[in-house]
Design a protein around this motif. Structure first.
Motif, PDB file in Angstrom:
ATOM      1  N   THR A 177     -13.423   2.512  -0.799  1.00  0.00           N
ATOM      2  CA  THR A 177     -12.437   1.727  -1.528  1.00  0.00           C
ATOM      3  C   THR A 177     -12.620   1.937  -3.023  1.00  0.00           C
ATOM      4  O   THR A 177     -13.681   1.677  -3.564  1.00  0.00           O
ATOM      5  CB  THR A 177     -12.592   0.234  -1.173  1.00  0.00           C
ATOM      6  OG1 THR A 177     -12.412   0.076   0.221  1.00  0.00           O
ATOM      7  CG2 THR A 177     -11.560  -0.589  -1.931  1.00  0.00           C
ATOM      8  N   ASN A 179     -10.086   0.989  -5.605  1.00  0.00           N
ATOM      9  CA  ASN A 179      -9.485  -0.020  -6.468  1.00  0.00           C
ATOM     10  C   ASN A 179      -9.213  -1.296  -5.674  1.00  0.00           C
ATOM     11  O   ASN A 179      -9.077  -1.280  -4.448  1.00  0.00           O
ATOM     12  CB  ASN A 179      -8.168   0.495  -7.070  1.00  0.00           C
ATOM     13  CG  ASN A 179      -8.395   1.733  -7.905  1.00  0.00           C
ATOM     14  OD1 ASN A 179      -9.334   1.804  -8.668  1.00  0.00           O
ATOM     15  ND2 ASN A 179      -7.527   2.716  -7.742  1.00  0.00           N
ATOM     16  N   ASP A 180      -9.110  -2.378  -6.424  1.00  0.00           N
ATOM     17  CA  ASP A 180      -8.810  -3.663  -5.819  1.00  0.00           C
ATOM     18  C   ASP A 180      -7.298  -3.831  -5.696  1.00  0.00           C
ATOM     19  O   ASP A 180      -6.560  -3.652  -6.667  1.00  0.00           O
ATOM     20  CB  ASP A 180      -9.399  -4.778  -6.686  1.00  0.00           C
ATOM     21  CG  ASP A 180      -9.131  -6.147  -6.092  1.00  0.00           C
ATOM     22  OD1 ASP A 180      -8.902  -6.210  -4.876  1.00  0.00           O
ATOM     23  OD2 ASP A 180      -9.165  -7.135  -6.848  1.00  0.00           O
ATOM     24  N   ALA A 181      -6.838  -4.149  -4.480  1.00  0.00           N
ATOM     25  CA  ALA A 181      -5.404  -4.338  -4.247  1.00  0.00           C
ATOM     26  C   ALA A 181      -5.084  -5.782  -3.892  1.00  0.00           C
ATOM     27  O   ALA A 181      -4.050  -6.066  -3.284  1.00  0.00           O
ATOM     28  CB  ALA A 181      -4.926  -3.402  -3.134  1.00  0.00           C
ATOM     29  N   SER A 182      -5.976  -6.701  -4.301  1.00  0.00           N
ATOM     30  CA  SER A 182      -5.744  -8.106  -3.948  1.00  0.00           C
ATOM     31  C   SER A 182      -4.498  -8.661  -4.620  1.00  0.00           C
ATOM     32  O   SER A 182      -3.875  -9.598  -4.102  1.00  0.00           O
ATOM     33  CB  SER A 182      -6.968  -8.944  -4.336  1.00  0.00           C
ATOM     34  OG  SER A 182      -7.229  -8.829  -5.731  1.00  0.00           O
ATOM     35  N   LEU A 184      -1.743  -7.389  -4.703  1.00  0.00           N
ATOM     36  CA  LEU A 184      -0.563  -7.022  -3.917  1.00  0.00           C
ATOM     37  C   LEU A 184      -0.447  -7.802  -2.624  1.00  0.00           C
ATOM     38  O   LEU A 184       0.382  -7.451  -1.766  1.00  0.00           O
ATOM     39  CB  LEU A 184      -0.592  -5.523  -3.609  1.00  0.00           C
ATOM     40  CG  LEU A 184      -0.266  -4.596  -4.782  1.00  0.00           C
ATOM     41  CD1 LEU A 184      -0.539  -3.156  -4.396  1.00  0.00           C
ATOM     42  CD2 LEU A 184       1.181  -4.758  -5.189  1.00  0.00           C
ATOM     43  N   ARG A 463       0.491  -0.232  -1.451  1.00  0.00           N
ATOM     44  CA  ARG A 463      -0.846  -0.821  -1.502  1.00  0.00           C
ATOM     45  C   ARG A 463      -1.909   0.258  -1.333  1.00  0.00           C
ATOM     46  O   ARG A 463      -2.947   0.243  -2.009  1.00  0.00           O
ATOM     47  CB  ARG A 463      -0.974  -1.874  -0.391  1.00  0.00           C
ATOM     48  CG  ARG A 463      -2.344  -2.534  -0.317  1.00  0.00           C
ATOM     49  CD  ARG A 463      -2.366  -3.566   0.800  1.00  0.00           C
ATOM     50  NE  ARG A 463      -3.677  -4.176   0.925  1.00  0.00           N
ATOM     51  CZ  ARG A 463      -4.687  -3.659   1.619  1.00  0.00           C
ATOM     52  NH1 ARG A 463      -4.506  -2.497   2.278  1.00  0.00           N
ATOM     53  NH2 ARG A 463      -5.855  -4.276   1.698  1.00  0.00           N
ATOM     54  N   GLN A 464      -1.653   1.218  -0.456  1.00  0.00           N
ATOM     55  CA  GLN A 464      -2.621   2.302  -0.271  1.00  0.00           C
ATOM     56  C   GLN A 464      -2.721   3.168  -1.524  1.00  0.00           C
ATOM     57  O   GLN A 464      -3.798   3.657  -1.856  1.00  0.00           O
ATOM     58  CB  GLN A 464      -2.209   3.158   0.938  1.00  0.00           C
ATOM     59  CG  GLN A 464      -3.307   4.077   1.437  1.00  0.00           C
ATOM     60  CD  GLN A 464      -4.416   3.306   2.132  1.00  0.00           C
ATOM     61  OE1 GLN A 464      -4.303   2.109   2.330  1.00  0.00           O
ATOM     62  NE2 GLN A 464      -5.500   3.992   2.477  1.00  0.00           N
ATOM     63  N   VAL A 466      -2.360   2.039  -4.561  1.00  0.00           N
ATOM     64  CA  VAL A 466      -3.166   1.268  -5.511  1.00  0.00           C
ATOM     65  C   VAL A 466      -4.651   1.435  -5.210  1.00  0.00           C
ATOM     66  O   VAL A 466      -5.485   1.527  -6.115  1.00  0.00           O
ATOM     67  CB  VAL A 466      -2.757  -0.220  -5.477  1.00  0.00           C
ATOM     68  CG1 VAL A 466      -3.687  -1.062  -6.327  1.00  0.00           C
ATOM     69  CG2 VAL A 466      -1.325  -0.376  -5.957  1.00  0.00           C
ATOM     70  N   ILE A 467      -4.989   1.508  -3.947  1.00  0.00           N
ATOM     71  CA  ILE A 467      -6.392   1.653  -3.559  1.00  0.00           C
ATOM     72  C   ILE A 467      -6.913   3.046  -3.878  1.00  0.00           C
ATOM     73  O   ILE A 467      -8.026   3.212  -4.383  1.00  0.00           O
ATOM     74  CB  ILE A 467      -6.562   1.345  -2.053  1.00  0.00           C
ATOM     75  CG1 ILE A 467      -6.242  -0.122  -1.793  1.00  0.00           C
ATOM     76  CG2 ILE A 467      -7.956   1.699  -1.580  1.00  0.00           C
ATOM     77  CD1 ILE A 467      -6.237  -0.502  -0.323  1.00  0.00           C
ATOM     78  N   TRP A 524       2.818  -6.311  -9.975  1.00  0.00           N
ATOM     79  CA  TRP A 524       1.788  -5.298 -10.223  1.00  0.00           C
ATOM     80  C   TRP A 524       2.310  -4.201 -11.142  1.00  0.00           C
ATOM     81  O   TRP A 524       1.637  -3.825 -12.109  1.00  0.00           O
ATOM     82  CB  TRP A 524       1.317  -4.708  -8.895  1.00  0.00           C
ATOM     83  CG  TRP A 524       0.090  -3.862  -9.043  1.00  0.00           C
ATOM     84  CD1 TRP A 524      -1.208  -4.237  -8.942  1.00  0.00           C
ATOM     85  CD2 TRP A 524       0.066  -2.447  -9.323  1.00  0.00           C
ATOM     86  NE1 TRP A 524      -2.045  -3.180  -9.153  1.00  0.00           N
ATOM     87  CE2 TRP A 524      -1.302  -2.061  -9.389  1.00  0.00           C
ATOM     88  CE3 TRP A 524       1.031  -1.476  -9.529  1.00  0.00           C
ATOM     89  CZ2 TRP A 524      -1.698  -0.744  -9.650  1.00  0.00           C
ATOM     90  CZ3 TRP A 524       0.636  -0.173  -9.793  1.00  0.00           C
ATOM     91  CH2 TRP A 524      -0.704   0.181  -9.842  1.00  0.00           C
TER      92      TRP A 524
END
Length: 1103
Positions: A177, A179-182, A184, A463-464, A466-467, A524
């Motif tokens: 992992t 990056n943080d995708a919280s 989103l 989201r993927q 962003v990660i 975001w």
């Protein structure tokens, strides 16, 4: 010798160690090797500092190997002794030195526990990992310390392998992992039952199996096939990242192989997969014509899968609890079809759920009975409830247990996550198209429609991205966003269904489906674009894609009737301006503390800030504006204007407090002007000249030129005042000695130019912006300084008239008898002159001094041209460097013409040169040579005293002049001497006094003397040009010619001249009456004397 052998052996060991490590790291035993910072290949890594134990441990557990951790582990344990895997468990090693550690402790050591396991010694402690399912599985029935022996079954071994695989995948997922995708997270309420992501994933797979079973794809693998497979741990250790994740399914075509791919992608253990398949097949027994996807799947699995199929009771309880939670969430908490009765069935269902869970803790005899009865009651309530029609479907067509909005989309998300490669989460798996097609089979169960699918899939992809920061994933997300139909493209039924999908999250307003998924995305991207200088500093390619996402989500959200239009800009341009404003302000805020922390030696903070903002705008216009300008043509203007305003707010207090040209002013003003000019260049580059002028005028310009011009003028006036004072002191102290034979001017003019040039250099050293007004003031100041210098040079000089002796009183020849005649008017003053000359009362400068003064003034006027050229060159360079965009007025028409710059001082210096030259000639003839020339020439007669007697002393004076005077002034000073000599000759022959008499016959001698004087100044071509001398001699030649006429002719001409002058004319001989009277006064005959006595009453000479 033994020491050399030991060294060779040690080197061989180290070489073999490196070779083995290189083999392990380069092969397929390690899943992935992560290089330490700064290393690209293994050649960049010092393998001697890599812990072998750490590498082997990663290989055994199938973990990724981070070489930086292996190197750190090596150094952490380098101080410990090496330990083999043999020996007694009672052996130990001391890390500390026993001699320096003091005496041993007095208390007894704790007892050593007796264990049946063999003692193990390792060189390094094992790495600490997160708790895994291995530990929990180990405690299912026995602990590791138990001495009870139990034979493991095949299922136990398979479960153990699957647990190892699950631990490996979980550890790998935690490490990969990025990056943080919280941020989103979808705006949906949390599940009250505490359902986890793993629960959703496993249930989603069960739904997928049920839907695939409707198409005949549900096959239970045989035991023999499982036994023939390699251990998953070995498979994963031997597989490189580039190989397919699901290589075992490549040989299995069709739906069966695709389901196996999905199982691996969704990380479902094989044992659970088999149990689910068997349970679903068992659920269809006795239900002829019933589709598998119309079953109430969690309930059917609860009925068809017994606890005996689980090797561990805890695993069964966990599995059963998950199924009950799903039923509660699908039928009670978030149902697609609500209850008719007011909560009665809800309570009944929850009671049944609790009893089923409670049965597992009862005695075996009563436990199974209670569970069976509860499941039967649960069926009686749940199945009719789930099969109630909704949205126009027929009874039994679909089972509404999982298509409640909040649950179904979360289940569908888990299915969509299977499209990503397990080993490379930034890539889509090769079977993505087949997987998406397979997922369509779940739409009936989950109540999905195209709009929901595209929205969920776009959110999952984004989201993927962003990660992982993978651009390919972002492009896929944009493609799915574009497929989401707009309001006008949706059918009536679809609109009604979407309108019914609502969610309420604590702290948020009530949201529609699209808002729940797209608002997190929009927030975001708004956050990213709101500081694009920071988030897209490496390039604009990603920014362009994110901008596309922002505009698509904005368009979709604006169509939602519940969207608060006040919180969103109306147009795309307004939104772009918000991005620009936010990002510029954020970048500006980041720059300020950096500038404040810098040492003052780097420059004034405002100057440094201007340079940083200039760099910011350069990057802005080159990197980000091409993207923003596609949707806002004036994006560059918005950005530049805001930077101008932000810097202006900081600059204004400084400008208000600037009173003098300090170092800070000289540092800040040019930087501020350069920034403003650069901003205007940017504005001009994106629009036409007329529009650019309008935008530039709208700027609250800094007025740097005006402020700096005032300060420069203040400095310049003070400096010029000091120069004028210095000029006066320099003239007062000047002795007018030449500097050297080569430099014949005085030192004062050199010093004047030195201080003037220093002032000019200081003027242009100020890098502050200037207008032509300041340049004008500089020119005028220098012009005034040189005028003052020329004025002070001639101020101490007497008038040339003071050097000329008084003219003697006119008298007539004394032997003449008195003649009484009528006199018409008195022409001359008959008062006797003072015998004392005025020259004795004045200070007469030496010829050498006068020559040095002439040389000095000439040096001043020649250096003036060089100074002027230098000033213009520096001014042109300064203006070209500034690259001005503001063109208020044409400098040449607004200020002055270059040819008139130093016109005042040039006139003053030339006037001073003329005056000194005339003075010098007059001084030599009438003062230095007065005796031989003025007083004694032609006394007592012309023949007795000729011009040759004057030539020699005149030649001495001329030589002195030529030795000192500079060559360019030679003709000028010699001409002045010629003029003075001719004036002296005229004085002698016209106003020579009573002691001089001339006869007509003397005219020839006088003519000869005039020729001698003429040739003296021509000097055979080495002197003055003949034409100049001839022009000067002509006036004397005419007078001498009158001396040759007879007295009678002169008297007749004088009589006629008196009448002619009354009419403004001249006599026949071309002379005026005064000249004729003076010639007659010096005529030695009675006729002239009688005429002068009778006509003019001129007294008789006393001589």
């Amino acid at each position: 010798m033994e020491e050399e052998n030991a060294i060779d052996l040690l080197q061989r060991y180290r070489r073999d160690r490196r070779t083995l490590l290189d083999f392990i790291l380069s092969g397929s035993l390690i899943k992935k090797v992560i290089m330490p910072p700064g290393a690209v290949t293994l050649d960049d890594v010092d393998l001697d500092q890599v812990s072998v134990d750490y590498v082997l441990n990663c290989a055994k557990k199938g973990l990724m190997l981070e070489l930086s951790e292996a190197i750190r582990d090596y150094h952490d344990h380098i101080g410990f002794p090496h330990m083999n895997d043999t020996g007694s468990a009672g052996d130990f090693y001391l890390v500390t030195d026993p001699e320096s550690s003091g005496s041993p402790p007095k208390r007894a050591p704790p007892p050593v526990p007796i264990s049946t396991q063999a003692p193990v010694s390792v060189s390094t402690p094992p790495p600490v990992y997160a708790p895994s399912s291995i530990v929990s599985n180990a405690s299912r029935s026995e602990s590791f310390d138990s001495t009870q022996e139990k034979e493991l079954t095949v299922d136990d071994i398979e479960d153990f392998e699957e647990d190892i695989d699950a631990e490996e995948i979980e550890n790998y997922r935690a490490r990969r992992t990025l990056n943080d995708a919280s941020d989103l997270a979808v705006k949906l309420p949390s599940f009250s039952t505490g359902i986890t992501d793993d629960d959703l994933r496993e249930t989603a797979y069960e739904i997928l199996l049920a839907c695939a079973g409707s198409n005949g794809g549900l096959i239970v693998p045989s035991k023999e096939k499982k036994k023939e497979k390699k251990s998953r741990l070995i498979r994963k250790l031997g597989r490189s990242k580039s190989e397919s994740v699901v290589s075992q399914s490549q040989n299995t075509p069709g739906l069966v192989g695709l389901l196996e791919t999905m199982r691996v992608q969704m990380e479902i253990p094989e044992s659970l997969d088999i149990k689910t398949r068997q349970g679903l097949l068992s659920a269809l027994v006795g239900k002829a014509g019933k589709r598998m996807d119309t079953l109430l799947i969690p309930l059917e699995l609860l009925c068809c899968v017994s606890r005996t199929e689980f090797s561990d009771k805890k695993a069964f309880i966990k599995w059963q609890k998950r199924q009950l939670k799903m039923l509660e969430e699908g039928l009670v908490n978030h149902p697609a079809v609500g209850f008719g009765e007011s909560g009665r069935k809800t309570n009944e269902l929850r009671i049944l759920f609790a009893k089923i869970e409670e049965s597992e803790f009862l005695a075996p005899s009563s436990s199974e009975l209670q569970r069976t009865e509860c499941l039967r009651s649960l069926k009686d309530i749940a199945i009719p409830l789930a099969e109630r029609p909704a949205r126009g479907d027929l009874t039994g067509e679909i089972c509404h247990w999982a298509d409640g909005y909040h649950l179904n989309v979360r289940l569908y998300e888990k299915l969509l996550l299977s499209v990503f490669d397990m080993l490379d989460e930034g890539k889509l798996t090769e079977e993505v198209e087949e997987i998406l097609e397979l997922l369509k089979s779940t739409w009936r169960v989950l109540g999905m429609i195209e709009t929901i699918h595209y929205t969920c899939y776009a959110w999952v992809l984004f989201r993927q991205y962003v990660i992982t920061n993978e651009q390919g994933i972002l492009l896929h997300a944009i493609e799915q966003l574009k497929k989401i139909p707009l309001m006008e493209q949706r059918g009536q039924q679809e609109r009604l269904q979407l309108k019914s999908l609502r969610s309420k999250v604590e702290g948020e307003r009530d949201m529609s489906f699209l808002q729940s998924y797209l608002i997190p995305v929009q927030r975001w991207v708004d956050q990213q674009l709101g500081d694009y200088h920071l988030n897209f500093s490496e390039g604009s390619a990603t920014m362009e894609k994110i901008m596309t996402v922002a505009m698509i989500t904005r368009r979709l959200l604006l169509e939602e009737p519940e969207t608060n239009l006040q919180s969103m800009p109306i147009s795309d341009r307004d939104q772009i301006e918000l991005y620009i404003s936010s990002s510029i302000k954020s970048a500006f805020a980041r720059i300020l503390p950096v500038i404040d922390r810098l040492d003052t030696s780097h420059g004034h903070p405002l100057a440094l800030l201007a340079e940083e903002l200039k760099k910011l705008l350069k990057k802005d216009s080159g990197t980000f504006m091409p993207v923003l300008s596609q949707r806002h043509p004036q994006a560059v203007i918005v950005s530049a204007t805001l930077v101008h305003k932000l810097y202006g707010n900081r600059l204004k207090p400084f400008m208000d407090g600037a009173e003098h040209l300090t170092e800070d002013v000289i540092s800040v003003f040019p930087a501020a002007e350069s920034l403003e000019q650069f901003i205007m260049v940017l504005i001009t580059s994106v629009c036409e000249e007329e529009n650019a002028a309008i935008f530039c005028r709208k700027l609250n310009q800094y007025q740097i030129e005006t402020k700096s011009g005032t300060l420069v003028l203040r400095w310049l006036n003070a400096q010029l005042e000091r120069i004028l004072g210095w000029v006066v002191r320099a003239i007062q102290q000047e002795h007018w000695d030449p500097i050297s034979p080569q430099q014949r001017h005085s030192n004062s003019i050199v010093e004047v130019y030195r201080i003037v040039e220093e002032t000019v250099d200081q003027f242009f050293a100020f890098k502050v912006p200037m207008r032509t007004t300041e340049l004008n003031s500089l020119f005028r100041g220098i012009d005034n300084v040189l005028q003052e210098f020329a004025k002070h040079v001639v101020d101490g000089m007497a008038s040339k008239e003071d050097l000329i002796p008084p003219v003697p009183i006119l008298t007539r020849y004394k032997k003449e008898a008195g003649i009484k005649a009528f006199m018409k008017k008195e022409l001359f003053d008959t008062r006797a002159p003072e015998e004392t000359t005025r020259s004795s009362e004045i200070s007469v400068l030496a010829t050498s001094t006068l020559c040095v003064q002439l040389n000095t003034l000439y040096y001043a006027i020649t250096q003036l041209n060089k100074l002027e050229d230098s000033i213009w060159e520096q001014w042109t360079s300064k203006r070209s460097q500034e690259k001005l965009i503001k063109k208020s007025m044409d400098e040449k028409s607004n200020s002055f013409a270059q040819k008139d710059i130093f016109d005042g001082c040039r006139k003053s210096i030339n006037a001073a040169l003329d005056r000194i030259c005339e003075y010098t000639g007059t001084k030599i003839v009438f003062y230095d040579l007065r005796g031989p020339f003025i007083d004694n020439l032609y006394k007592p007669s012309v023949s007795g005293s000729r011009m040759e007697a004057i030539i020699e002393p005149l030649d001495v004076e001329l030589s002195q002049l030529c030795n000192i005077i500079v060559e360019p002034l030679r003709d000028r000073i010699v001409t002045s001497l010629l003029q003075a000599s001719l004036d002296g000759l005229l004085r002698v022959i016209l106003d020579g006094g009573p002691s001089r008499v001339f006869f007509p016959a003397d005219a020839k001698l006088l003519q000869e003397d005039l020729e001698v004087l003429k040739e003296f100044f021509i000097s055979g071509g080495d002197g003055l040009p003949r034409g100049i001398v001839e022009n000067q001699v002509a006036r004397v030649r005419d007078v001498i010619k009158l001396h040759g006429y007879e007295t009678r002719e002169l008297v007749e001409d004088l009589k006629s001249a008196s009448g002619m002058e009354m009419q403004g004319g001249k006599s026949r001989l071309g002379a005026d009456s005064k000249t004729l009277i003076r010639i007659l006064c010096h005529r030695s005959d009675s006729e002239a004397s009688q005429f002068l006595k009778k006509q003019f009453k001129i007294p008789k000479s006393s001589a």
